[in-house]
Design an enzyme around this catalytic site. Sequence first.
Site, short mmCIF file in Angstrom:
data_model
loop_
_atom_site.label_atom_id
_atom_site.label_comp_id
_atom_site.label_asym_id
_atom_site.label_seq_id
_atom_site.Cartn_x
_atom_site.Cartn_y
_atom_site.Cartn_z
N ASP A 407 0.86 -1.18 0.00
CA ASP A 407 0.00 0.00 0.00
C ASP A 407 0.90 1.24 0.00
OD1 ASP A 407 -2.30 1.57 0.27
OD2 ASP A 407 -2.36 1.39 2.45
N GLU A 410 2.73 4.82 -4.03
CA GLU A 410 2.74 5.79 -5.16
C GLU A 410 4.08 6.51 -5.28
OE1 GLU A 410 0.35 5.53 -2.85
OE2 GLU A 410 -1.00 4.38 -4.13
N ASP A 484 -9.18 3.39 -2.42
CA ASP A 484 -10.16 3.79 -1.39
C ASP A 484 -11.49 4.28 -1.96
OD1 ASP A 484 -8.21 3.08 0.35
OD2 ASP A 484 -7.56 5.13 0.76
O1 MIG Z 1 -5.68 5.26 4.09
O2 MIG Z 1 -3.47 1.01 5.72
O3 MIG Z 1 -5.93 2.13 0.40
O4 MIG Z 1 -6.81 -0.07 1.86
O5 MIG Z 1 -6.73 0.13 4.67
C1 MIG Z 1 -4.42 5.09 4.50
C2 MIG Z 1 -4.64 1.74 5.87
C3 MIG Z 1 -3.65 3.84 4.18
C4 MIG Z 1 -4.92 3.04 2.34
C5 MIG Z 1 -5.40 1.82 1.65
C6 MIG Z 1 -6.39 1.09 2.51
C7 MIG Z 1 -5.77 0.76 3.84
C8 MIG Z 1 -5.27 2.04 4.52
N1 MIG Z 1 -4.36 2.73 3.62
#
Ligand code: MIG
Length: 784
Positions: A407, A410, A484
């Site tokens: 995650d 980017e 998200d």
């Molecule tokens: O929003 O790790 O897209 O699936 O649960 C901040 C916490 C970071 C974004 C991800 C989401 C995940 C969340 N992350």
Amino acid sequence: MLEDTSFAILPENKQDTTGKHYLDIGNVLSIEKQQNMYQLTCTNGFVTLCFYTDAILRVVMNPTSQPVLDLSKSIHVTPLDVSVSEEDSEAVLLLKTKKLEVKIEKNPLRITVKDENSRILVKEQERGMAYDQNGEIRVWKQMEESDHFYGFGEKSGFLDKRGEKYEMWNTDVYAPHNPETDPLYESIPYFMTLRNGKAHGIFFDNTFRTFFDMKSEIDRYSFSAEGGQLDYYVLAGPDPKKVLEQYTYLTGRMPIPPKWAIGYHQSRYSYETEAEVRELAANFLERDIPVDVIHLDIHYMNGYRVFTFDRDRFPNPEKLIADLREMGIRVVPIVDPGVKQDAEYPIYQEGVQGDNFCKYIEGDIYFGDVWPGKSAFPDFTDEKVRKWWGEKHAFYTDMGIDGIWNDMNEPAVFNETKTMDTSVMHRNDGRPTTHKELHNVYGLLMGKATYEGMKDQLQGKRPFLLTRAGYSGVQRYAAVWTGDNRSFWEHLQMSLPMVMNLGLSGVAFTGPDVGGFAHDTNPELLVRWTQVGAFTPYFRNHSALNTKYQEPWQFGEKYETIMKNYMQMRYEWLPQLYSLFFKASQTGLPVMRPLFMEYPDDERTYNLNDVVMIGDNVLLAPILSPGVTDRAVYLPEGEWILWATGETFEGNRAHLVHAELADLPLFIKKGTAVMQTKWVSNQEKETKQRSMHVVAGNPGDVYSFTYYDDDGETFAYEKGDYLKWNIEIKSEEDAIHVTILDKEGNYLPPYKEVDVNLAELKPNQNVILNGKTYEDKQQFKIIL
Ligand code: MIG
């Protein structure tokens, strides 16, 4: 913020759409042939052309020097020896292969590419290749009235991208995901044009911030980048499937996923303790609801330090993982790129001491704020760093983990720009360059490091990787979820074109957060979304902190029963889905696809957003709005059987179909077949039963498909341990032929026979299996 007010539309912000400030490439001054390359020196720059195959042309423009041809992060093939015929005259150079005809006008340089039938694919007129003094490069191509555009990776909005303008710059977008929200997490600078039923593609292999504009002008589209070379490939097609094969020939195809990864995943931000995870798992088993994976979101870590467990919350992760495994469930933990600045934290120490973090040109480490606070970021553009990061995953694999969730890659950083400083200087395997150039491949390279590292550690077992960010070629390493979203019906609706366009962009293994991530879900939405999820290539229910819990049992028995039914159905369909994933690994063709891929001549499919196909013979027309139990379903040519009732629907027209909350309109095309199994239990997922469901067709119908199977978790298939049958279903006046045309592979599956079920058989029709007539026509077996 100011951008959220009318300040955003200040008169000074008006953009130049005329292209006036660009410098045209100019005339061709000389042409030199070097091996298979045509090097053009022009008034204002340099252009190289080269054929990769008969059907793939590469064009590279560099304003200031000879084009550099080996910068790509996603092309993993080199040009074949293509035979090209040349016709050179004062004004025009004509190049011809078996599949392409390239006309190079010299004064000024304008390129037209036609296919073998002289059909124009791309054509430049008044404007061709150009650049401006800030380093932006751009090219315009003629746009026909009948052009439809698809692909572009992960974009919100409708299926057909005509009339849109897109930006590629990997971005963490928590909210909102509106039809105009752009860019999102993935950058796949590639698209396919469908023109009068024929397709061709363009892959613009530039990792800077890029733009695609199919909106500003009525008869021209353009693509551009903030820097680098104008480096693109023209893919000849001539149909959507061929384009995708060509694109994935260049950028690679997905590996065959482990079977467990295409089952159901349950996630939440976060299941915070070992006790909670155990209770969750027990719930699935008690209720006999299928689940293959439970995800651990950021709370499992010690202060959000990657490669650690919080031992208060998770006192014994090894035991937890082993116990869950006994229950038939795997654990997939999240791993973000940010490494907490903490002198006592081994990963940080190694990162600093091994010189593994992203740095400024002056030598200072770049720090950004993410979950752990001030953090450093591994420089995945360097082979040494990728290896280091990959090896660190032994921490997880030693515990029995074989899947990872990436995650925030980017990379997302909590600041105004949402990401790393663009002036950071990446090592880039010995060719240092800025984050401005490599931002869009940071996630791809993290995925490469993770996938390859996991693969090394797992010693013959297949890793699974889920990623949020990526670039062209991401399919070689990871599945992609669409980030998200929210628990809105609109987001359920939007997930279909998103998954379809990702599939059209080479990424077959994708899906949205089922139920919606942010916002509170509700039982009706969750049920409808789960019905869709049962057929999306990637199937994960995930929800955010402070939102309503949305496991299948959270809203009472009535809803639970329906969801359980569809989740079990997912498992009944796994042999079919697995065969389609196998196809994706061989050809790049997506598992879930738009109708036009199968019916490119049917205009009514060109922007069909609420009907999708699974493979080439199954059609899904889910309910996507609240309170709705009747919907229009457009069916393409042929006859279609409603799965639940066996009712026949005629194609080439729309029908009003009724579907109570418990119903999912799912159709199978007459004259075709699908492979199935039975749901047994979570502990016994590798079932011992297989069946082939054949729907007899009309005289003359011929359908062929591939059934693929293997152990589902190792790479033994690479050594021939697989089962591959090419099967033909032929319908005649008085007989249905089921013929296994050929069998391949040495895999001995746990089942010894395949039950064949025939539907739609007429009383006078015989069933002929491999040339032999069967007495009991409804039920017979293929013995292995
Ligand atoms: O929003 O790790 O897209 O699936 O649960 C901040 C916490 C970071 C974004 C991800 C989401 C995940 C969340 N992350």
